[in-house]
Design a protein around this motif. Structure first.
Motif, PDB file in Angstrom:
ATOM      1  N   SER A  14       2.799   4.896  -6.081  1.00  0.00           N
ATOM      2  CA  SER A  14       2.595   6.191  -5.222  1.00  0.00           C
ATOM      3  C   SER A  14       2.297   5.816  -4.092  1.00  0.00           C
ATOM      4  CB  SER A  14       1.730   7.179  -6.024  1.00  0.00           C
ATOM      5  OG  SER A  14       0.461   6.438  -5.994  1.00  0.00           O
ATOM      6  N   TYR A  15       2.698   6.362  -3.038  1.00  0.00           N
ATOM      7  CA  TYR A  15       2.207   6.521  -1.727  1.00  0.00           C
ATOM      8  C   TYR A  15       1.920   7.748  -1.036  1.00  0.00           C
ATOM      9  CZ  TYR A  15       7.361   6.571  -0.724  1.00  0.00           C
ATOM     10  OH  TYR A  15       8.503   7.118  -0.790  1.00  0.00           O
ATOM     11  N   SER A  16       1.307   7.538   0.297  1.00  0.00           N
ATOM     12  CA  SER A  16       0.887   8.820   1.115  1.00  0.00           C
ATOM     13  C   SER A  16       2.343   9.319   1.545  1.00  0.00           C
ATOM     14  CB  SER A  16       0.093   8.655   2.168  1.00  0.00           C
ATOM     15  OG  SER A  16      -1.160   7.933   1.791  1.00  0.00           O
ATOM     16  N   LYS A  17       2.404  10.706   1.581  1.00  0.00           N
ATOM     17  CA  LYS A  17       3.838  11.227   1.695  1.00  0.00           C
ATOM     18  C   LYS A  17       4.247  10.813   3.398  1.00  0.00           C
ATOM     19  CE  LYS A  17       1.721  15.754   3.976  1.00  0.00           C
ATOM     20  NZ  LYS A  17       0.280  14.945   3.770  1.00  0.00           N
ATOM     21  N   ASP A  18       3.182  10.513   4.319  1.00  0.00           N
ATOM     22  CA  ASP A  18       3.410  10.119   5.577  1.00  0.00           C
ATOM     23  C   ASP A  18       4.222   8.731   5.659  1.00  0.00           C
ATOM     24  OD1 ASP A  18       2.635  12.521   6.588  1.00  0.00           O
ATOM     25  OD2 ASP A  18       0.652  11.925   6.831  1.00  0.00           O
ATOM     26  N   LYS A 139       1.262 -10.856  -1.422  1.00  0.00           N
ATOM     27  CA  LYS A 139       2.712 -10.430  -0.853  1.00  0.00           C
ATOM     28  C   LYS A 139       2.698  -9.350  -0.369  1.00  0.00           C
ATOM     29  CE  LYS A 139       5.187 -13.683  -3.339  1.00  0.00           C
ATOM     30  NZ  LYS A 139       6.404 -14.681  -2.747  1.00  0.00           N
ATOM     31  N   TYR A 140       1.896  -8.145  -0.799  1.00  0.00           N
ATOM     32  CA  TYR A 140       2.048  -6.824  -0.228  1.00  0.00           C
ATOM     33  C   TYR A 140       1.453  -6.727   1.024  1.00  0.00           C
ATOM     34  CZ  TYR A 140       3.287  -6.051  -5.256  1.00  0.00           C
ATOM     35  OH  TYR A 140       4.005  -6.013  -6.442  1.00  0.00           O
ATOM     36  N   ILE A 141       0.371  -7.133   1.097  1.00  0.00           N
ATOM     37  CA  ILE A 141      -0.281  -7.418   2.390  1.00  0.00           C
ATOM     38  C   ILE A 141       0.473  -8.158   3.385  1.00  0.00           C
ATOM     39  CG2 ILE A 141      -2.341  -8.318   3.703  1.00  0.00           C
ATOM     40  CD1 ILE A 141      -3.881  -7.816   1.193  1.00  0.00           C
ATOM     41  N   TRP A 142       1.148  -8.955   3.168  1.00  0.00           N
ATOM     42  CA  TRP A 142       2.021  -9.786   4.084  1.00  0.00           C
ATOM     43  C   TRP A 142       3.213  -8.982   4.453  1.00  0.00           C
ATOM     44  CZ3 TRP A 142       2.786 -13.356   7.531  1.00  0.00           C
ATOM     45  CH2 TRP A 142       4.033 -13.706   7.707  1.00  0.00           C
ATOM     46  N   ILE A 143       3.657  -8.094   3.549  1.00  0.00           N
ATOM     47  CA  ILE A 143       4.745  -7.186   4.044  1.00  0.00           C
ATOM     48  C   ILE A 143       4.106  -6.064   4.831  1.00  0.00           C
ATOM     49  CG2 ILE A 143       6.164  -5.252   3.173  1.00  0.00           C
ATOM     50  CD1 ILE A 143       6.697  -7.000   0.631  1.00  0.00           C
ATOM     51  N   LEU A 144       2.865  -5.347   4.503  1.00  0.00           N
ATOM     52  CA  LEU A 144       2.411  -4.417   5.601  1.00  0.00           C
ATOM     53  C   LEU A 144       2.199  -5.261   6.808  1.00  0.00           C
ATOM     54  CD1 LEU A 144      -0.089  -3.033   2.901  1.00  0.00           C
ATOM     55  CD2 LEU A 144       2.246  -2.096   3.660  1.00  0.00           C
ATOM     56  N   LYS A 145       1.817  -6.368   6.884  1.00  0.00           N
ATOM     57  CA  LYS A 145       1.523  -7.167   8.380  1.00  0.00           C
ATOM     58  C   LYS A 145       2.777  -7.234   8.850  1.00  0.00           C
ATOM     59  CE  LYS A 145      -0.271 -11.496   9.919  1.00  0.00           C
ATOM     60  NZ  LYS A 145      -1.048 -12.754   9.544  1.00  0.00           N
ATOM     61  N   GLU A 146       3.929  -7.676   8.228  1.00  0.00           N
ATOM     62  CA  GLU A 146       5.121  -7.735   9.081  1.00  0.00           C
ATOM     63  C   GLU A 146       5.515  -6.386   9.571  1.00  0.00           C
ATOM     64  OE1 GLU A 146       7.872 -10.444   8.765  1.00  0.00           O
ATOM     65  OE2 GLU A 146       5.672 -11.078   9.334  1.00  0.00           O
ATOM     66  N   VAL A 147       5.292  -5.315   8.990  1.00  0.00           N
ATOM     67  CA  VAL A 147       5.831  -3.936   9.659  1.00  0.00           C
ATOM     68  C   VAL A 147       4.742  -3.210  10.371  1.00  0.00           C
ATOM     69  CG1 VAL A 147       7.476  -3.763   7.739  1.00  0.00           C
ATOM     70  CG2 VAL A 147       4.958  -2.673   7.671  1.00  0.00           C
ATOM     71  N   LYS A 148       3.706  -4.086  10.759  1.00  0.00           N
ATOM     72  CA  LYS A 148       2.516  -3.609  11.618  1.00  0.00           C
ATOM     73  C   LYS A 148       1.738  -2.443  11.054  1.00  0.00           C
ATOM     74  CE  LYS A 148       4.189  -6.231  15.597  1.00  0.00           C
ATOM     75  NZ  LYS A 148       5.204  -6.943  14.888  1.00  0.00           N
ATOM     76  N   LYS A 150      -1.075  -0.084   9.874  1.00  0.00           N
ATOM     77  CA  LYS A 150      -2.267  -0.186   9.937  1.00  0.00           C
ATOM     78  C   LYS A 150      -3.071   0.970   9.270  1.00  0.00           C
ATOM     79  CE  LYS A 150      -2.858  -2.548  14.392  1.00  0.00           C
ATOM     80  NZ  LYS A 150      -3.304  -2.693  15.636  1.00  0.00           N
ATOM     81  N   ASN A 151      -4.199   0.965   9.054  1.00  0.00           N
ATOM     82  CA  ASN A 151      -4.990   2.125   8.482  1.00  0.00           C
ATOM     83  C   ASN A 151      -4.455   2.350   7.022  1.00  0.00           C
ATOM     84  OD1 ASN A 151      -6.278   2.174  10.814  1.00  0.00           O
ATOM     85  ND2 ASN A 151      -5.049   4.067  11.755  1.00  0.00           N
ATOM     86  N   VAL A 152      -4.248   1.553   6.382  1.00  0.00           N
ATOM     87  CA  VAL A 152      -3.899   1.671   4.999  1.00  0.00           C
ATOM     88  C   VAL A 152      -4.730   1.192   3.893  1.00  0.00           C
ATOM     89  CG1 VAL A 152      -2.753  -0.581   4.912  1.00  0.00           C
ATOM     90  CG2 VAL A 152      -1.723   1.077   3.521  1.00  0.00           C
ATOM     91  N   VAL A 153      -4.875   1.791   2.982  1.00  0.00           N
ATOM     92  CA  VAL A 153      -5.751   1.458   1.580  1.00  0.00           C
ATOM     93  C   VAL A 153      -4.862   1.276   0.578  1.00  0.00           C
ATOM     94  CG1 VAL A 153      -7.569   2.148   0.127  1.00  0.00           C
ATOM     95  CG2 VAL A 153      -7.730   2.731   2.419  1.00  0.00           C
ATOM     96  N   ILE A 203      -1.498   3.492  -0.818  1.00  0.00           N
ATOM     97  CA  ILE A 203      -0.276   3.040  -1.465  1.00  0.00           C
ATOM     98  C   ILE A 203      -0.887   2.375  -2.842  1.00  0.00           C
ATOM     99  CG2 ILE A 203      -0.175   0.872  -0.177  1.00  0.00           C
ATOM    100  CD1 ILE A 203       2.766   0.964  -0.538  1.00  0.00           C
ATOM    101  N   SER A 204      -0.209   2.935  -3.773  1.00  0.00           N
ATOM    102  CA  SER A 204      -0.725   2.215  -5.128  1.00  0.00           C
ATOM    103  C   SER A 204       0.508   1.466  -5.725  1.00  0.00           C
ATOM    104  CB  SER A 204      -0.931   3.454  -6.144  1.00  0.00           C
ATOM    105  OG  SER A 204      -1.900   4.449  -5.527  1.00  0.00           O
TER     106      SER A 204
END
Length: 421
Positions: A14-18, A139-148, A150-153, A203-204
């Motif tokens: 699951s993930y935030s709608k935004d 791995k997932y943190i790396w992807i989130l870092k690549e797409v810049k 922020k403010n994600v839990v 994001i879950s």
């Protein structure tokens, strides 16, 4: 073998709608398989009197973490052997002792302040990290870092020993985002206090997993925990009286001890405060579901059906909706059994003369029908007494299935459990 993007895509639960557009962007992006070796995790365990499980928790983390990841343990006043057991691992963990001040978020924020890495992962002492979770998380943190992003839990998946799976518990945060926890109890991550955490994406993932087995222990401590939770939640309601989160959790945590009038009032208030605000939909669904269950238990089927309609309107595919619909059907069917039973008993009592139909001149077939109805309304002793009398009088019409059931219950482990209680 899954590459990094497939791993990310296939294990999002699951993930935030935004975040929808970002997820699409990630799907279409070419990302190097290389994962930055500077992505390290601070794993934080908060504990008090956890001698039963603390070593298991530490060992599972040590088995899964990398050498640069750190383990922080914050003890809030143990008086059992918890500290003694933690000190066996003094070379692998950083132990801090903090006074407990009835404030869960204070302890979490203290843990974040002591962490040497940006990403912090909170694990409860009675949880066991599933092997491979840290690897997937990095791995997932790396992807989130690549797409810049922020403010994600990030939310792990918590697998309880009773089979119940929980997602949406916000445990993994990046302190560079200035995220902090807020709330004395049932604390939540926030950036701006007045945004109630709605300025944070979440994001879950289903393969960052924790096994939780604390329920039996929690049951033993339940009374004290309930009183504590109620007290802290009332304070939070005084601070933020229009935030449905605190009101809903007060109803949930206080269900067994609150007066039924207050319990119903809190659920109604939660629903009213949520209104049509999509950000509060989770609390509205929970409150409606709890209120339907409450009305059914109180025998208020009309009210239950009204709230069930409201629940179905906003969550038509929810299993609770299907369950409640059919529970109400069963209750209505059982109600009709009472009416039929009354009719049958009245009919039998009004019959005085001997009959010569094909069933039985002394109306044993009517007794059998009464026994069937007693069985359906769960008056089992009365049902089996009639069946036994019919057997004694050699009227065994269709009673064998009940004898089989009776014998099965006599020998079942279920009956042994009931007898022990």
């Amino acid at each position: 073998m899954e590459n990094i993007l497939e791993l990310f895509q296939n294990h999002i639960s699951s993930y935030s709608k935004d975040l929808h557009n970002t997820i699409v962007e990630i799907h279409n992006k070419k990302i190097n398989e290389y994962v930055d070796d500077q992505i390290n995790i601070s794993i934080i365990v908060i504990c008090k009197n956890e001698e039963r499980v603390i070593e298991r928790c530490i060992q599972a983390i040590m088995k899964d973490k990398d050498i640069k990841d750190e383990i922080i343990i914050i003890d809030t006043g143990s008086n059992d052997k918890t500290i003694e057991k933690i000190l066996k691992y003094r070379a692998q963990v950083n132990l801090f002792e903090q006074e407990w001040k009835e404030n869960f978020s204070e302890i979490r924020n203290y843990g974040i302040s002591k962490s040497i890495h940006d990403w912090t992962f909170f694990i409860d002492a009675d949880e066991e990290l599933v092997e491979g979770s840290i690897y997937s998380l990095k791995k997932y943190i790396w992807i989130l870092k690549e797409v810049k992003l922020k403010n994600v839990v990030i939310n792990p998946t918590i697998i309880n020993s009773n089979g119940h799976i929980v997602q949406g518990v916000r445990r993994i945060v990046n302190k560079k985002d200035n995220i902090y926890y807020y709330g004395l109890i049932h604390e939540e991550p926030r950036i701006s206090e007045d945004k109630f955490g709605k300025d944070i994406f979440e994001i879950s993932f289903d393969n960052i997993q924790l096994k939780h087995d604390g329920y039996e222990q929690e049951i033993l401590e339940a009374k004290n925990k309930i009183e504590r939770n109620i007290s802290l939640l009332r304070i939070m309601i005084d601070i933020e009286p229009y935030y449905p989160r605190w009101i809903y959790f007060l109803s949930r945590d206080g269900k067994e001890v609150l007066k039924k009038e207050e319990y119903e009032f809190l659920l109604q208030k939660t629903i009213k405060l949520c209104a049509d605000n999509i950000d509060y939909k989770e609390y509205k669904i929970r409150a409606l579901s709890d209120l339907v269950a409450y009305y059914i238990h109180q025998g208020k089927l009309k009210e239950a059906e009204e709230k069930l309609f409201e629940l179905k309107t906003i969550a038509p595919e929810l299993s609770d909706v299907f369950y409640f619909q059919n529970i109400i059907k069963i209750i209505n069917i059982k109600s009709s059994f009472f009416e039929i039973l009354n009719d049958v008993v009245t009919f039998k009592n009004n019959k005085q003369e001997i009959e010569y139909g094909s069933m039985h001149s002394n109306l044993f077939h009517m007794d059998y029908l009464i026994a069937e109805l007693f069985f359906e309304i769960e008056e089992y002793d009365k049902a089996f007494n009639i069946f036994n009398k019919l057997e004694e009088n050699h009227f065994s019409f269709n009673t064998q299935k009940y004898k089989n059931l009776y014998n099965a219950l006599e020998n079942s482990s279920y009956k042994k459990v009931i007898n022990k209680t």
